[in-house]
Design a protein around this motif. Structure first.
Motif, PDB file in Angstrom:
ATOM      1  N   ASP A  31      -5.393 -26.395   8.070  1.00 21.86           N
ATOM      2  CA  ASP A  31      -4.549 -25.722   9.067  1.00 21.86           C
ATOM      3  C   ASP A  31      -3.110 -25.547   8.579  1.00 21.86           C
ATOM      4  OD1 ASP A  31      -6.638 -25.424  10.849  1.00 21.86           O
ATOM      5  OD2 ASP A  31      -6.129 -27.219  12.003  1.00 21.86           O
ATOM      6  N   ARG A  32      -2.544 -26.579   7.982  1.00 25.49           N
ATOM      7  CA  ARG A  32      -1.157 -26.520   7.515  1.00 25.49           C
ATOM      8  C   ARG A  32      -0.999 -25.460   6.423  1.00 25.49           C
ATOM      9  NH1 ARG A  32       1.885 -28.884   3.441  1.00 25.49           N
ATOM     10  NH2 ARG A  32       4.055 -29.212   3.976  1.00 25.49           N
ATOM     11  N   GLN A  33      -1.929 -25.424   5.480  1.00 26.91           N
ATOM     12  CA  GLN A  33      -1.858 -24.438   4.400  1.00 26.91           C
ATOM     13  C   GLN A  33      -2.035 -23.020   4.939  1.00 26.91           C
ATOM     14  OE1 GLN A  33      -4.885 -26.238   1.924  1.00 26.91           O
ATOM     15  NE2 GLN A  33      -3.360 -26.638   0.333  1.00 26.91           N
ATOM     16  N   LYS A  34      -2.933 -22.837   5.874  1.00 29.86           N
ATOM     17  CA  LYS A  34      -3.137 -21.511   6.455  1.00 29.86           C
ATOM     18  C   LYS A  34      -1.894 -21.031   7.187  1.00 29.86           C
ATOM     19  CE  LYS A  34      -8.120 -21.685   6.760  1.00 29.86           C
ATOM     20  NZ  LYS A  34      -9.307 -21.769   7.573  1.00 29.86           N
ATOM     21  N   ARG A  35      -1.248 -21.924   7.934  1.00 30.37           N
ATOM     22  CA  ARG A  35      -0.013 -21.548   8.640  1.00 30.37           C
ATOM     23  C   ARG A  35       1.083 -21.167   7.646  1.00 30.37           C
ATOM     24  NH1 ARG A  35      -1.270 -25.988  11.784  1.00 30.37           N
ATOM     25  NH2 ARG A  35       0.389 -27.210  10.843  1.00 30.37           N
ATOM     26  N   MET A  36       1.198 -21.923   6.553  1.00 34.51           N
ATOM     27  CA  MET A  36       2.212 -21.615   5.552  1.00 34.51           C
ATOM     28  C   MET A  36       1.924 -20.254   4.920  1.00 34.51           C
ATOM     29  SD  MET A  36       3.720 -23.566   2.158  1.00 34.51           S
ATOM     30  CE  MET A  36       2.183 -24.234   1.723  1.00 34.51           C
ATOM     31  N   ALA A  37       0.680 -19.997   4.579  1.00 34.45           N
ATOM     32  CA  ALA A  37       0.322 -18.715   3.975  1.00 34.45           C
ATOM     33  C   ALA A  37       0.617 -17.566   4.939  1.00 34.45           C
ATOM     34  CB  ALA A  37      -1.142 -18.718   3.564  1.00 34.45           C
ATOM     35  N   GLN A  38       0.291 -17.747   6.208  1.00 32.87           N
ATOM     36  CA  GLN A  38       0.529 -16.698   7.205  1.00 32.87           C
ATOM     37  C   GLN A  38       2.023 -16.471   7.440  1.00 32.87           C
ATOM     38  OE1 GLN A  38      -1.889 -18.327  10.304  1.00 32.87           O
ATOM     39  NE2 GLN A  38      -3.738 -17.303   9.569  1.00 32.87           N
ATOM     40  N   ARG A  39       2.814 -17.497   7.208  1.00 33.89           N
ATOM     41  CA  ARG A  39       4.270 -17.350   7.331  1.00 33.89           C
ATOM     42  C   ARG A  39       4.796 -16.406   6.250  1.00 33.89           C
ATOM     43  NH1 ARG A  39       8.449 -21.728   5.339  1.00 33.89           N
ATOM     44  NH2 ARG A  39      10.349 -20.587   5.747  1.00 33.89           N
ATOM     45  N   PHE A  40       4.222 -16.466   5.068  1.00 31.77           N
ATOM     46  CA  PHE A  40       4.677 -15.637   3.954  1.00 31.77           C
ATOM     47  C   PHE A  40       3.911 -14.323   3.829  1.00 31.77           C
ATOM     48  CE2 PHE A  40       6.362 -19.724   2.613  1.00 31.77           C
ATOM     49  CZ  PHE A  40       7.612 -19.372   2.115  1.00 31.77           C
ATOM     50  N   VAL A  41       2.622 -14.326   4.132  1.00 30.79           N
ATOM     51  CA  VAL A  41       1.784 -13.131   3.956  1.00 30.79           C
ATOM     52  C   VAL A  41       1.412 -12.597   5.333  1.00 30.79           C
ATOM     53  CG1 VAL A  41      -0.285 -12.164   2.924  1.00 30.79           C
ATOM     54  CG2 VAL A  41       0.843 -14.104   1.813  1.00 30.79           C
ATOM     55  N   ASN A  42       2.173 -11.609   5.786  1.00 31.36           N
ATOM     56  CA  ASN A  42       1.900 -10.987   7.078  1.00 31.36           C
ATOM     57  C   ASN A  42       2.449  -9.561   7.052  1.00 31.36           C
ATOM     58  OD1 ASN A  42       4.748 -11.007   8.154  1.00 31.36           O
ATOM     59  ND2 ASN A  42       4.464 -13.220   7.894  1.00 31.36           N
ATOM     60  N   ALA A  43       2.161  -8.807   8.073  1.00 28.99           N
ATOM     61  CA  ALA A  43       2.558  -7.391   8.095  1.00 28.99           C
ATOM     62  C   ALA A  43       4.068  -7.210   7.916  1.00 28.99           C
ATOM     63  CB  ALA A  43       2.098  -6.739   9.403  1.00 28.99           C
ATOM     64  N   ARG A  44       4.848  -8.077   8.521  1.00 28.51           N
ATOM     65  CA  ARG A  44       6.305  -7.934   8.429  1.00 28.51           C
ATOM     66  C   ARG A  44       6.815  -8.182   7.006  1.00 28.51           C
ATOM     67  NH1 ARG A  44      10.961 -11.321  11.660  1.00 28.51           N
ATOM     68  NH2 ARG A  44      12.679 -10.079  10.901  1.00 28.51           N
ATOM     69  N   THR A  45       6.297  -9.212   6.342  1.00 28.19           N
ATOM     70  CA  THR A  45       6.770  -9.498   4.984  1.00 28.19           C
ATOM     71  C   THR A  45       6.307  -8.432   3.994  1.00 28.19           C
ATOM     72  OG1 THR A  45       4.902 -10.965   4.505  1.00 28.19           O
ATOM     73  CG2 THR A  45       6.917 -11.986   5.377  1.00 28.19           C
ATOM     74  N   ILE A  46       5.109  -7.893   4.219  1.00 22.80           N
ATOM     75  CA  ILE A  46       4.623  -6.825   3.342  1.00 22.80           C
ATOM     76  C   ILE A  46       5.491  -5.578   3.534  1.00 22.80           C
ATOM     77  CG2 ILE A  46       2.669  -5.334   2.777  1.00 22.80           C
ATOM     78  CD1 ILE A  46       2.323  -8.355   2.000  1.00 22.80           C
ATOM     79  N   GLU A  47       5.817  -5.244   4.784  1.00 21.67           N
ATOM     80  CA  GLU A  47       6.685  -4.090   5.054  1.00 21.67           C
ATOM     81  C   GLU A  47       8.076  -4.303   4.458  1.00 21.67           C
ATOM     82  OE1 GLU A  47       9.001  -1.842   8.695  1.00 21.67           O
ATOM     83  OE2 GLU A  47       7.374  -3.218   9.202  1.00 21.67           O
ATOM     84  N   THR A  48       8.612  -5.490   4.603  1.00 24.45           N
ATOM     85  CA  THR A  48       9.932  -5.797   4.048  1.00 24.45           C
ATOM     86  C   THR A  48       9.916  -5.658   2.531  1.00 24.45           C
ATOM     87  OG1 THR A  48      10.450  -7.282   5.881  1.00 24.45           O
ATOM     88  CG2 THR A  48      11.714  -7.584   3.848  1.00 24.45           C
TER      89      THR A  48
END
Length: 82
Positions: A31-48
């Protein structure tokens, strides 16, 4: 993390790449690793990253160079200190 866990390199723009650290976290992590990954890899960060790519291109540098230059200008980003 000056490069956003690798997201600013552009390697996640077409989806999580095989062998990527966050790819492994998203698929196999706890769970902790998935949350960290989702913090960095998401639609907003890809758009940025896409927007920063345009700025970097206009300046004639890579996004990596742009990110590290920004980080070096801000003393609160300890990982990029000289």
């Amino acid at each position: 993390s000056p490069l956003g866990g690798g997201v600013l390199t552009g390697k996640y723009k077409d989806g999580p790449p095989v062998g990527g650290r966050f790819t492994d976290y998203l698929l196999n992590g706890g769970d902790r690793q998935k949350r960290m990954a989702q913090r960095f890899v998401n639609a907003r960060t890809i758009e940025t990253t896409e927007r920063l790519s345009v700025i970097a291109s206009d300046l004639g540098v890579s996004v990596t160079t742009l990110a590290l230059a920004w980080s070096r200008q801000h003393d609160f980003v300890e990982s990029a200190a000289a």
